[in-house]
Design an enzyme around this catalytic site. Sequence first.
Site, PDB file in Angstrom:
ATOM      1  N   ASN A  89     116.873  61.025  68.357  1.00  0.00           N
ATOM      2  CA  ASN A  89     115.874  61.556  67.560  1.00  0.00           C
ATOM      3  C   ASN A  89     115.206  60.416  67.101  1.00  0.00           C
ATOM      4  O   ASN A  89     115.558  59.576  66.656  1.00  0.00           O
ATOM      5  CB  ASN A  89     116.492  62.547  66.370  1.00  0.00           C
ATOM      6  CG  ASN A  89     115.461  62.776  65.279  1.00  0.00           C
ATOM      7  OD1 ASN A  89     114.251  63.047  65.642  1.00  0.00           O
ATOM      8  ND2 ASN A  89     115.783  62.801  63.986  1.00  0.00           N
ATOM      9  N   GLY A  90     113.832  60.706  67.240  1.00  0.00           N
ATOM     10  CA  GLY A  90     112.859  59.377  66.880  1.00  0.00           C
ATOM     11  C   GLY A  90     112.238  59.009  67.851  1.00  0.00           C
ATOM     12  O   GLY A  90     112.215  59.423  69.057  1.00  0.00           O
ATOM     13  N   LYS A 149      97.523  78.572  59.064  1.00  0.00           N
ATOM     14  CA  LYS A 149      98.657  79.577  59.390  1.00  0.00           C
ATOM     15  C   LYS A 149      97.968  80.399  60.713  1.00  0.00           C
ATOM     16  O   LYS A 149      98.560  80.513  61.925  1.00  0.00           O
ATOM     17  CB  LYS A 149      98.874  80.793  58.455  1.00  0.00           C
ATOM     18  CG  LYS A 149      99.465  80.466  57.361  1.00  0.00           C
ATOM     19  CD  LYS A 149     100.863  79.999  57.183  1.00  0.00           C
ATOM     20  CE  LYS A 149     100.954  78.775  57.630  1.00  0.00           C
ATOM     21  NZ  LYS A 149     101.528  77.697  56.838  1.00  0.00           N
ATOM     22  N   GLU A 151      98.374  77.986  63.935  1.00  0.00           N
ATOM     23  CA  GLU A 151      99.673  77.803  64.482  1.00  0.00           C
ATOM     24  C   GLU A 151     100.423  78.803  65.270  1.00  0.00           C
ATOM     25  O   GLU A 151     101.175  78.684  65.979  1.00  0.00           O
ATOM     26  CB  GLU A 151     100.315  76.807  63.618  1.00  0.00           C
ATOM     27  CG  GLU A 151     101.074  77.571  62.390  1.00  0.00           C
ATOM     28  CD  GLU A 151     101.819  76.726  61.350  1.00  0.00           C
ATOM     29  OE1 GLU A 151     101.879  76.865  60.245  1.00  0.00           O
ATOM     30  OE2 GLU A 151     102.630  75.713  62.001  1.00  0.00           O
ATOM     31  N   TRP A 211     112.220  67.846  70.787  1.00  0.00           N
ATOM     32  CA  TRP A 211     110.634  68.113  70.990  1.00  0.00           C
ATOM     33  C   TRP A 211     110.106  66.922  71.727  1.00  0.00           C
ATOM     34  O   TRP A 211     110.286  65.743  71.129  1.00  0.00           O
ATOM     35  CB  TRP A 211     110.405  68.142  69.397  1.00  0.00           C
ATOM     36  CG  TRP A 211     108.780  68.557  69.194  1.00  0.00           C
ATOM     37  CD1 TRP A 211     108.272  69.603  69.181  1.00  0.00           C
ATOM     38  CD2 TRP A 211     107.707  67.513  68.893  1.00  0.00           C
ATOM     39  NE1 TRP A 211     106.783  69.563  68.899  1.00  0.00           N
ATOM     40  CE2 TRP A 211     106.445  68.303  68.767  1.00  0.00           C
ATOM     41  CE3 TRP A 211     107.858  66.144  68.872  1.00  0.00           C
ATOM     42  CZ2 TRP A 211     105.347  67.762  68.618  1.00  0.00           C
ATOM     43  CZ3 TRP A 211     106.568  65.556  68.596  1.00  0.00           C
ATOM     44  CH2 TRP A 211     105.373  66.271  68.527  1.00  0.00           C
ATOM     45  N   ARG A 236     113.819  71.911  64.523  1.00  0.00           N
ATOM     46  CA  ARG A 236     113.298  70.429  64.923  1.00  0.00           C
ATOM     47  C   ARG A 236     112.632  70.166  66.248  1.00  0.00           C
ATOM     48  O   ARG A 236     112.253  69.233  66.584  1.00  0.00           O
ATOM     49  CB  ARG A 236     114.699  69.614  64.543  1.00  0.00           C
ATOM     50  CG  ARG A 236     115.153  69.597  63.197  1.00  0.00           C
ATOM     51  CD  ARG A 236     116.243  68.838  63.119  1.00  0.00           C
ATOM     52  NE  ARG A 236     115.923  67.266  63.152  1.00  0.00           N
ATOM     53  CZ  ARG A 236     115.981  66.705  62.078  1.00  0.00           C
ATOM     54  NH1 ARG A 236     116.100  67.276  60.813  1.00  0.00           N
ATOM     55  NH2 ARG A 236     115.767  65.490  62.003  1.00  0.00           N
ATOM     56  N   LYS A 250     109.565  72.637  63.243  1.00  0.00           N
ATOM     57  CA  LYS A 250     109.523  72.812  61.931  1.00  0.00           C
ATOM     58  C   LYS A 250     109.440  71.503  60.954  1.00  0.00           C
ATOM     59  O   LYS A 250     109.046  71.245  59.926  1.00  0.00           O
ATOM     60  CB  LYS A 250     110.594  73.789  61.351  1.00  0.00           C
ATOM     61  CG  LYS A 250     110.698  74.121  59.786  1.00  0.00           C
ATOM     62  CD  LYS A 250     110.517  75.505  59.718  1.00  0.00           C
ATOM     63  CE  LYS A 250     110.239  75.676  58.120  1.00  0.00           C
ATOM     64  NZ  LYS A 250     108.752  76.056  58.013  1.00  0.00           N
ATOM     65  N   HIS A 271      75.600  72.608  55.359  1.00  0.00           N
ATOM     66  CA  HIS A 271      75.381  71.012  55.575  1.00  0.00           C
ATOM     67  C   HIS A 271      75.753  70.792  56.971  1.00  0.00           C
ATOM     68  O   HIS A 271      75.995  69.527  57.489  1.00  0.00           O
ATOM     69  CB  HIS A 271      76.193  70.105  54.732  1.00  0.00           C
ATOM     70  CG  HIS A 271      75.705  70.306  53.239  1.00  0.00           C
ATOM     71  ND1 HIS A 271      74.407  69.505  53.004  1.00  0.00           N
ATOM     72  CD2 HIS A 271      76.285  70.904  52.222  1.00  0.00           C
ATOM     73  CE1 HIS A 271      74.292  69.964  51.552  1.00  0.00           C
ATOM     74  NE2 HIS A 271      75.194  70.889  50.939  1.00  0.00           N
ATOM     75  N   GLU A 311      94.825  76.338  54.107  1.00  0.00           N
ATOM     76  CA  GLU A 311      95.822  76.866  54.423  1.00  0.00           C
ATOM     77  C   GLU A 311      95.935  78.389  55.266  1.00  0.00           C
ATOM     78  O   GLU A 311      96.882  78.446  56.251  1.00  0.00           O
ATOM     79  CB  GLU A 311      96.992  77.200  53.121  1.00  0.00           C
ATOM     80  CG  GLU A 311      98.246  77.859  53.148  1.00  0.00           C
ATOM     81  CD  GLU A 311      99.276  77.090  54.497  1.00  0.00           C
ATOM     82  OE1 GLU A 311      98.969  75.767  54.737  1.00  0.00           O
ATOM     83  OE2 GLU A 311     100.367  77.630  54.511  1.00  0.00           O
ATOM     84  N   CYS A 335     113.390  66.535  67.229  1.00  0.00           N
ATOM     85  CA  CYS A 335     114.667  66.677  67.751  1.00  0.00           C
ATOM     86  C   CYS A 335     115.766  66.825  66.858  1.00  0.00           C
ATOM     87  O   CYS A 335     115.681  66.392  65.613  1.00  0.00           O
ATOM     88  CB  CYS A 335     115.126  65.551  68.785  1.00  0.00           C
ATOM     89  SG  CYS A 335     113.820  65.260  69.815  1.00  0.00           S
TER      90      CYS A 335
HETATM   91  O1  M6R Z   1     108.864  69.678  55.470  1.00  0.00           O
HETATM   92  P1  M6R Z   1     107.428  69.583  55.299  1.00  0.00           P
HETATM   93  O2  M6R Z   1     106.700  70.503  54.109  1.00  0.00           O
HETATM   94  O3  M6R Z   1     107.202  68.126  54.996  1.00  0.00           O
HETATM   95  O4  M6R Z   1     106.483  69.797  56.517  1.00  0.00           O
HETATM   96  C1  M6R Z   1     105.179  69.664  56.678  1.00  0.00           C
HETATM   97  C2  M6R Z   1     104.553  70.293  57.676  1.00  0.00           C
HETATM   98  O5  M6R Z   1     104.900  69.764  58.925  1.00  0.00           O
HETATM   99  C3  M6R Z   1     104.432  71.685  57.463  1.00  0.00           C
HETATM  100  O6  M6R Z   1     104.035  72.311  56.421  1.00  0.00           O
HETATM  101  C4  M6R Z   1     103.608  72.474  58.741  1.00  0.00           C
HETATM  102  O7  M6R Z   1     102.188  71.965  58.685  1.00  0.00           O
HETATM  103  C5  M6R Z   1     103.851  73.943  58.923  1.00  0.00           C
HETATM  104  N1  M6R Z   1     104.270  74.074  60.203  1.00  0.00           N
HETATM  105  C6  M6R Z   1     102.736  74.568  58.435  1.00  0.00           C
HETATM  106  O8  M6R Z   1     103.074  76.018  58.388  1.00  0.00           O
END
Ligand code: M6R
Length: 609
Positions: A100-101, A486, A489, A74, A27, A604, A505, A482, A2
Amino acid sequence: MCGIFGYVGKNNAVAIVIEGLKKLEYRGYDSAGIAGLKDGEIVFCKEVGKISVLEKVLLEKKTVLDLAIAHTRWATHGIPSENNAHPHFDMNRSLALVHNGIIENYAELKAQLSAEGVVFQSDTDTEVIANVIAKYYRGNLPEAVNAALPLLKGAYAIALVHKDHPGKIIAVANQSPIVIGVSQGEVFISSDTHALASGTRDVIFLSDNEIGVISTDKIEIFNCHNEQIEKQTETLKYSGEEVSKGDYEHFTLKEIFEQPQTIRNACSSRLMEEYGTSFFEGLAEHLADLHTVERILILACGTSWHAGFVASYLIEEYARIPVQVEISSEFRYKNAIVAQNTLVIAISQSGETADTIAAVRELKRAKAAKILSISNVQGSTLARESDFTIFLHAGPEIGVCSTKAFTSQLVILSLFALQLARMRHMNIEEGRQFLEALKKIPDQVSSILKQADSIAQIAKKYAQYNNFFFLGRQYMYPTCLEGALKLKEISYINAVGYPAGEMKHGPIALINEECPTVALCTNHKTFDKIVSNLMEVKARKGPILAIIDESQEKVSAIVDDVIRIPQTIDSLAPILTTIVTQLLAYFIAHELGAEIDQPKNLAKSVTVE
Ligand code: M6R
């Protein structure tokens, strides 16, 4: 998660907080709301969905306020709905509050307040805060807040207005940031400094359990004993960062295409070619002698954790220092052993990830180690709490999926590994060769970006599948994680990154015509091994899309599709290979019509545990 934004001053608060909120939309974007005061009454508006929905309604209503608090949500407690959207109120609607929190003990508090006759309108923990403060209110607002805070368990930031206190916003931070921006005749509050950008660069950061009472003519800060305290105003550097999409359809695509430049920025002034090493200004003064580092502990989440995982291969290979890479949320509760002479590296693009910050705080409390952080955001909580921060200089990353920040993190971590290596076993010539390879990377990235159209064609074919494996070995294993993240998400397709040698395995049971493999084959040392693993996939009729470099031929015969990239050394191949997996994920998501910049259920900056 948030985002909170607030304003009091000479201009229309509505327009200003909406602009601020838009910069905080990363956020969370489940709902948005605003509250202010007019003629001694609380005025508010809240809407489900993005900030643009709220903005439209406010414009239609022609709402004008000289003071406002605003929120983008959020959802944690309660579904995204108008009822659960912020602001929330106490039962008598005397105060409006945004938050927020998470209040971890909200259920107990809610039960207690309900027994005392409070009737709740929402499922949120936020409404509980509003009612606890109202319970202690006797005319002095900071005192009521101070009485309420010890009862609230968790990490949170709050902003509130009260109808008995026109012209005032109360703000509180507790392990969750609130920054106050000060300007001539106007004051802003925000969850981060980035949202203040055009407003002011003079800021006050609230520390834990400090209460800010904010009006146009003064800012008073109180500690938990109700004593007024002095806080210094800091002036942030104005970066003049540009945040428009330009001609690109999405921020994510623009950020993918920015990478030749952002990689150059990460290298800028940090290469000492003559000595075959790297240099980070100020680092030596802040960290204990890097010669004495015996172990490295890397803490991060998500994509940043993947960067840390790549770095563990790099540092162990070049500097021969043992590296432990931990997901922050796991590390926090592990009762971990931190050996002497350990250097902690905390990686976070935003610098606001709650779990990483909490893990760092634990280590600092225990005086366990020096903290080096790698972040993209100056003035972020992580940067302020670390002994030293190396900044990515990648510019704001707006797309929720991290792209350019990842490759910048890899560049900085490889330069740092080089520095450690040159202090130990690596000779000057080896150092120079490494820098030569690194200097070629921006142009090599550009040449991959030129293949975007053909990658888009391949993506069309692969968009029909529902399950993917990403396979690789050594440096390509974290790169697979990674790549799979991508795809997951932004396209909502299930994708699993796996070390190719581990398939037999268990997971190979899932391979069939319906489950393609994206094979990351750019690690030379293990190339023959991955070819054998791909034969095993082929034998089970699994479609294969291989990413290979110009030097590799052997694989073309056994795979269905190939994307070729320029050749580099194994330790830098994650950067080039990732550009392809980013484009692939982007074009698959595009083909499926997914919401790319703000994928569903995500935010984010993950500011809750
Ligand atoms: O701001 P940060 O690098 O600490 O964020 C960590 C993760 O929340 C962030 O990398 C998240 O996994 C992304 N959405 C991946 O694309």
